[in-house]
Scaffold this motif. Structure first.
Motif, PDB file in Angstrom:
ATOM      1  N   PHE A   1      60.546  44.659  33.834  1.00  0.00           N
ATOM      2  CA  PHE A   1      59.204  43.924  33.513  1.00  0.00           C
ATOM      3  C   PHE A   1      58.073  44.499  34.640  1.00  0.00           C
ATOM      4  CE2 PHE A   1      62.854  40.838  32.657  1.00  0.00           C
ATOM      5  CZ  PHE A   1      62.680  40.987  31.272  1.00  0.00           C
ATOM      6  N   LEU A   2      58.345  45.597  35.233  1.00  0.00           N
ATOM      7  CA  LEU A   2      57.345  46.183  36.060  1.00  0.00           C
ATOM      8  C   LEU A   2      56.632  47.255  34.999  1.00  0.00           C
ATOM      9  CD1 LEU A   2      59.483  47.408  39.165  1.00  0.00           C
ATOM     10  CD2 LEU A   2      57.768  45.544  39.143  1.00  0.00           C
ATOM     11  N   ARG A   3      57.232  47.342  34.061  1.00  0.00           N
ATOM     12  CA  ARG A   3      56.333  48.127  32.918  1.00  0.00           C
ATOM     13  C   ARG A   3      55.487  47.301  32.092  1.00  0.00           C
ATOM     14  NH1 ARG A   3      59.310  49.352  29.286  1.00  0.00           N
ATOM     15  NH2 ARG A   3      57.655  50.839  28.313  1.00  0.00           N
ATOM     16  N   LYS A   4      56.123  46.265  31.617  1.00  0.00           N
ATOM     17  CA  LYS A   4      55.634  45.119  30.826  1.00  0.00           C
ATOM     18  C   LYS A   4      55.886  43.897  31.125  1.00  0.00           C
ATOM     19  CE  LYS A   4      54.920  46.840  25.951  1.00  0.00           C
ATOM     20  NZ  LYS A   4      55.590  46.620  24.534  1.00  0.00           N
TER      21      LYS A   4
ATOM     22  N   PRO B   1      58.098  38.013  29.063  1.00  0.00           N
ATOM     23  CA  PRO B   1      57.474  36.796  28.212  1.00  0.00           C
ATOM     24  C   PRO B   1      58.273  35.645  28.648  1.00  0.00           C
ATOM     25  CG  PRO B   1      59.173  38.191  26.978  1.00  0.00           C
ATOM     26  CD  PRO B   1      58.791  38.862  28.289  1.00  0.00           C
ATOM     27  N   ASP B   2      57.675  34.493  28.319  1.00  0.00           N
ATOM     28  CA  ASP B   2      58.374  33.250  28.572  1.00  0.00           C
ATOM     29  C   ASP B   2      59.817  32.975  28.066  1.00  0.00           C
ATOM     30  OD1 ASP B   2      56.353  32.206  30.258  1.00  0.00           O
ATOM     31  OD2 ASP B   2      55.067  31.169  28.670  1.00  0.00           O
ATOM     32  N   ASN B   3      59.830  33.183  26.781  1.00  0.00           N
ATOM     33  CA  ASN B   3      61.103  33.268  26.017  1.00  0.00           C
ATOM     34  C   ASN B   3      61.516  34.753  25.605  1.00  0.00           C
ATOM     35  OD1 ASN B   3      61.402  30.300  25.810  1.00  0.00           O
ATOM     36  ND2 ASN B   3      59.384  30.498  24.619  1.00  0.00           N
TER      37      ASN B   3
ATOM     38  N   THR C   1      60.640  40.852  19.119  1.00  0.00           N
ATOM     39  CA  THR C   1      61.858  41.421  19.846  1.00  0.00           C
ATOM     40  C   THR C   1      61.450  41.822  21.169  1.00  0.00           C
ATOM     41  OG1 THR C   1      63.062  41.658  17.832  1.00  0.00           O
ATOM     42  CG2 THR C   1      63.992  42.726  19.854  1.00  0.00           C
ATOM     43  N   ASN C   2      62.119  41.551  22.271  1.00  0.00           N
ATOM     44  CA  ASN C   2      61.721  41.989  23.445  1.00  0.00           C
ATOM     45  C   ASN C   2      63.043  43.106  23.961  1.00  0.00           C
ATOM     46  OD1 ASN C   2      61.244  38.649  24.077  1.00  0.00           O
ATOM     47  ND2 ASN C   2      59.346  40.074  23.897  1.00  0.00           N
ATOM     48  N   ILE C   3      64.136  42.873  23.584  1.00  0.00           N
ATOM     49  CA  ILE C   3      65.195  43.688  24.110  1.00  0.00           C
ATOM     50  C   ILE C   3      66.038  44.029  23.219  1.00  0.00           C
ATOM     51  CG2 ILE C   3      67.369  43.653  25.758  1.00  0.00           C
ATOM     52  CD1 ILE C   3      65.651  41.689  27.629  1.00  0.00           C
ATOM     53  N   PHE C   4      66.489  45.445  23.053  1.00  0.00           N
ATOM     54  CA  PHE C   4      66.969  46.062  21.761  1.00  0.00           C
ATOM     55  C   PHE C   4      68.296  46.887  22.169  1.00  0.00           C
ATOM     56  CE2 PHE C   4      66.211  47.631  17.225  1.00  0.00           C
ATOM     57  CZ  PHE C   4      67.702  47.673  16.856  1.00  0.00           C
ATOM     58  N   PRO C   5      69.186  46.437  22.450  1.00  0.00           N
ATOM     59  CA  PRO C   5      70.624  47.169  22.540  1.00  0.00           C
ATOM     60  C   PRO C   5      70.918  47.832  21.450  1.00  0.00           C
ATOM     61  CG  PRO C   5      70.908  45.056  23.718  1.00  0.00           C
ATOM     62  CD  PRO C   5      70.101  44.694  22.778  1.00  0.00           C
ATOM     63  N   GLY C   6      71.366  49.084  21.595  1.00  0.00           N
ATOM     64  CA  GLY C   6      71.858  49.792  20.439  1.00  0.00           C
ATOM     65  C   GLY C   6      72.531  51.244  20.596  1.00  0.00           C
ATOM     66  N   LEU C   7      72.596  51.942  19.612  1.00  0.00           N
ATOM     67  CA  LEU C   7      73.183  53.489  19.837  1.00  0.00           C
ATOM     68  C   LEU C   7      72.563  54.332  18.944  1.00  0.00           C
ATOM     69  CD1 LEU C   7      75.028  52.926  17.623  1.00  0.00           C
ATOM     70  CD2 LEU C   7      76.974  52.773  19.142  1.00  0.00           C
TER      71      LEU C   7
ATOM     72  N   LEU D   1      56.657  48.258  10.983  1.00  0.00           N
ATOM     73  CA  LEU D   1      56.714  47.002  11.962  1.00  0.00           C
ATOM     74  C   LEU D   1      56.034  47.217  13.181  1.00  0.00           C
ATOM     75  CD1 LEU D   1      60.672  46.614  11.836  1.00  0.00           C
ATOM     76  CD2 LEU D   1      58.950  45.536  10.312  1.00  0.00           C
ATOM     77  N   ASP D   2      55.671  46.086  13.616  1.00  0.00           N
ATOM     78  CA  ASP D   2      54.973  45.832  14.911  1.00  0.00           C
ATOM     79  C   ASP D   2      55.787  45.673  16.181  1.00  0.00           C
ATOM     80  OD1 ASP D   2      53.168  45.325  17.064  1.00  0.00           O
ATOM     81  OD2 ASP D   2      52.509  43.336  16.189  1.00  0.00           O
ATOM     82  N   PHE D   3      55.701  46.779  17.130  1.00  0.00           N
ATOM     83  CA  PHE D   3      56.708  46.664  18.125  1.00  0.00           C
ATOM     84  C   PHE D   3      55.879  46.210  19.485  1.00  0.00           C
ATOM     85  CE2 PHE D   3      57.844  49.877  15.195  1.00  0.00           C
ATOM     86  CZ  PHE D   3      59.382  49.639  14.710  1.00  0.00           C
ATOM     87  N   ALA D   4      54.830  45.739  19.406  1.00  0.00           N
ATOM     88  CA  ALA D   4      53.956  45.608  20.615  1.00  0.00           C
ATOM     89  C   ALA D   4      54.919  44.482  21.572  1.00  0.00           C
ATOM     90  CB  ALA D   4      52.803  44.630  20.346  1.00  0.00           C
ATOM     91  N   SER D   5      55.876  43.785  21.092  1.00  0.00           N
ATOM     92  CA  SER D   5      56.495  42.827  21.932  1.00  0.00           C
ATOM     93  C   SER D   5      57.739  43.462  22.742  1.00  0.00           C
ATOM     94  CB  SER D   5      56.959  41.679  21.175  1.00  0.00           C
ATOM     95  OG  SER D   5      57.844  42.040  20.115  1.00  0.00           O
TER      96      SER D   5
END
Length: 566
Positions: free
Chosen positions: A256-259, A262-264, A314-320, A336-340
């Motif tokens: 969250f130092l980069r961005k 958000p509240d939720n 989506t804020n956090i996306f774990p994947g491989l 898609l919009d990836f701003a979040s």
């Protein structure tokens, strides 16, 4: 084991990586605030009761809902007369029932045995017998597998759920489609089984008793092939998981130092919850942060998955790597919009640089790679989350974690030298379930877990995996690492996926064979070999190229080289 490794952490060689930590991250995690995951759960519910915790197919469960429903599951289990610590198996994909059941088991004082729903009867029987499971919760789609083996196990209680059980009126339609239209429920018969809905109804009339569970009690048996063949249960204590959550929370906050945060927080949960990666990084971290996990029951259906992605910020996306690659090749994903999107976290297998660079260009969010295993709860190392840099490494050890590169005799190697990656910390398992012989092989006398992965550490404390011990190819006495070949091959624009293995060769002992899935239908073997000749020294170049429509993958989408070796 957990407490011992906590005391040992920091007593070894100088932790040069701490100098590379993001601002404000301490070297150690400090005392754990909770004695058990049940205590942690109660705290999370009290803090975030009104927030959504899990969402699936448009239906959300708040923290308060999760508390009520999991309490009913736990109370029903206690009414069966199970003893504290008894093992309860969960054979479910990513649907709302999964967290309700898992947290119900933990809150009631039992041990969760996560089961891959796609297991064959042989694999399921081995796991249930080895764990000594007394009960199992299964989705009806996989009940036919349980039917074939249950009589040869200690399982006395079978609970069968349907896809629509927690979806309200919509659930009736979902069940109709799953059973009648898609025909995804093979015929099954389990005399004496109980339905999931009736368990909830019975549990409503019962009171959940608080068990006396401590840090050293077993929370999960997480089955893994580990560094040797047969599937073994990694014994993960409450302290193991709580420690890994504390380590990850310190690390996550730096994203969250980069961005701004958000509240939720919204987590995308495409990886299966029965796998250790999603269990900790999605489910437990979602509860710890008051976040909402969007559950994707079938991430292999990329068009449907992309449609779901479009509905949420989506804020956090774990994947491989394979998942990121598949998504980016879908035209709708590209719109898609990836701003979040704040954090994309890659694990499970090496993230290839071409995939990482393309993801950053498409989403404007870097992939931050981390590393861990079932035996480490799972996260042991991670890259800094406060930068956009893709290092091509697995990052540095998390707080209270030590990583050493050791030779065959267990001696620590100097910076830059290649050896086995060994890990010590409070997240390292207590051992393999009822396998003292395997535990002794895996954990050194001074508490370091031998991962079976080969790599080196640089002066900044960043570790680079070269490969798995058993995947290494020996060509004329030279070590060849499949990861390196695959990363080079993946840069070819006409290639979608690839995998390299070693095959017997009369001249060089072994030779490299490459399996390729084309992106460009006109791609030839000569094109592939020419690309390799330009980028790899002679002994590393594939001598054989085989084109396939698809590559075999594990339940989380990791390419299975062992299946290609046959």
């Amino acid at each position: 084991m957990a407490e011992a490794s906590m005391q040992q952490a920091g007593s070894g060689a100088a932790k040069n990586w701490v100098k590379s930590y993001p601002p404000g991250v301490p070297a150690e995690i400090g005392p754990l605030p909770y004695r058990s995951l049940g205590e942690f759960f109660d705290h999370a519910v009290a803090q975030h009761s009104w927030r959504p915790a899990f969402t699936c197919m448009g239906k959300s469960l708040t923290f308060a809902d999760l508390n009520v429903q999991s309490g009913r599951i736990g109370a029903w289990l206690q009414s069966l007369g199970l003893a504290k610590g008894d093992r309860v198996a969960v054979m479910m994909p990513n649907i709302l029932q999964n967290p309700v059941i898992v947290y119900g088991i933990l809150r009631a004082g039992y041990t969760v045995v996560n089961v891959n729903p796609l297991y064959t009867p042989r694999e399921l029987e081995h796991q249930l017998v080895d764990a000594g499971a007394k009960a199992i919760f299964v989705l009806e789609n996989f009940a036919h597998t349980v039917e074939q083996v249950v009589a040869r196990t200690k399982v006395k209680h079978v609970v069968v759920a349907t896809m629509g059980d927690m979806l309200g009126v919509k659930g009736l339609l979902v069940n109709l489609v799953v059973r009648r239209v898609k025909k995804l429920v093979p015929a099954w018969s389990l005399p004496g089984h109980v339905s999931f809905r009736s368990v909830l109804a019975k549990g409503e009339k019962l009171q959940l008793a608080k068990p006396n569970v401590g840090p050293g009690d077993v929370a999960f048996l997480q089955y893994t092939g580990g560094t040797t063949g047969v599937s073994k249960g990694a014994t993960l204590t409450h302290a193991n998981l709580l420690s890994n959550m504390a380590q990850m929370e310190l690390w996550l906050n730096t994203a969250f130092l980069r961005k701004p945060r958000p509240d939720n927080l919204t987590f995308m949960c495409a990886l299966p919850l029965y796998h250790i990666f999603a269990l900790t990084v999605n489910s437990l971290m979602g509860l710890a942060t008051g976040g909402n996990n969007i559950l994707i029951p079938n991430p292999r259906d990329i068009p449907a998955f992309v449609a779901e992605l479009g509905k949420y910020k989506t804020n956090i996306f774990p994947g491989l790597n394979t998942l990121f690659n598949a998504l980016m090749n879908n035209p709708e994903f590209q719109k898609l919009d990836f701003a979040s999107l704040i954090l994309t976290f890659g694990g499970g297998m090496a993230v290839q640089r071409p995939v990482a660079e393309r993801w950053l260009a498409m989403t404007h969010c870097p992939i931050h790679e981390g590393y861990g295993l079932s035996e480490t709860s799972p996260v042991a190392t991670a890259n800094r989350l406060d930068t956009d840099e893709f290092t091509g490494t697995i990052g540095m050890p998390l707080p209270s974690t030590e990583v050493e590169i050791r030779d065959e005799n267990g001696n620590s190697l100097p910076t830059g030298e290649i050896g086995e990656i060994c890990i010590r910390g409070p997240q390292v398992m207590a051992g393999y379930w009822q396998r003292p012989d395997e535990t002794a092989k895996a954990i050194s006398p001074d508490g370091f877990f031998r991962t079976g992965d080969i790599g080196f550490m640089n002066a900044a404390g960043l570790t680079k995996i070269v490969d798995r011990k058993k995947d290494m190819i020996l060509v004329s006495g030279f070590n060849v690492f499949p990861n390196e070949i695959e990363e080079v091959v993946a840069t070819h624009p006409g290639i979608l996926e690839c995998a390299a293995i070693g095959i017997a060769d009369p001249h060089s002992g072994e030779a490299v064979k490459l399996f390729v899935v084309r992106k460009d239908p006109n791609l030839t073997e000569e094109d592939v070999k020419r690309h390799c000749a330009e980028n790899l020294t002679n002994y590393k170049r594939p001598r054989h190229v085989e084109f396939r429509d698809e590559l075999p993958k594990s339940n989380v989408g990791k390419i299975l080289r062992k299946d290609l070796r046959g």
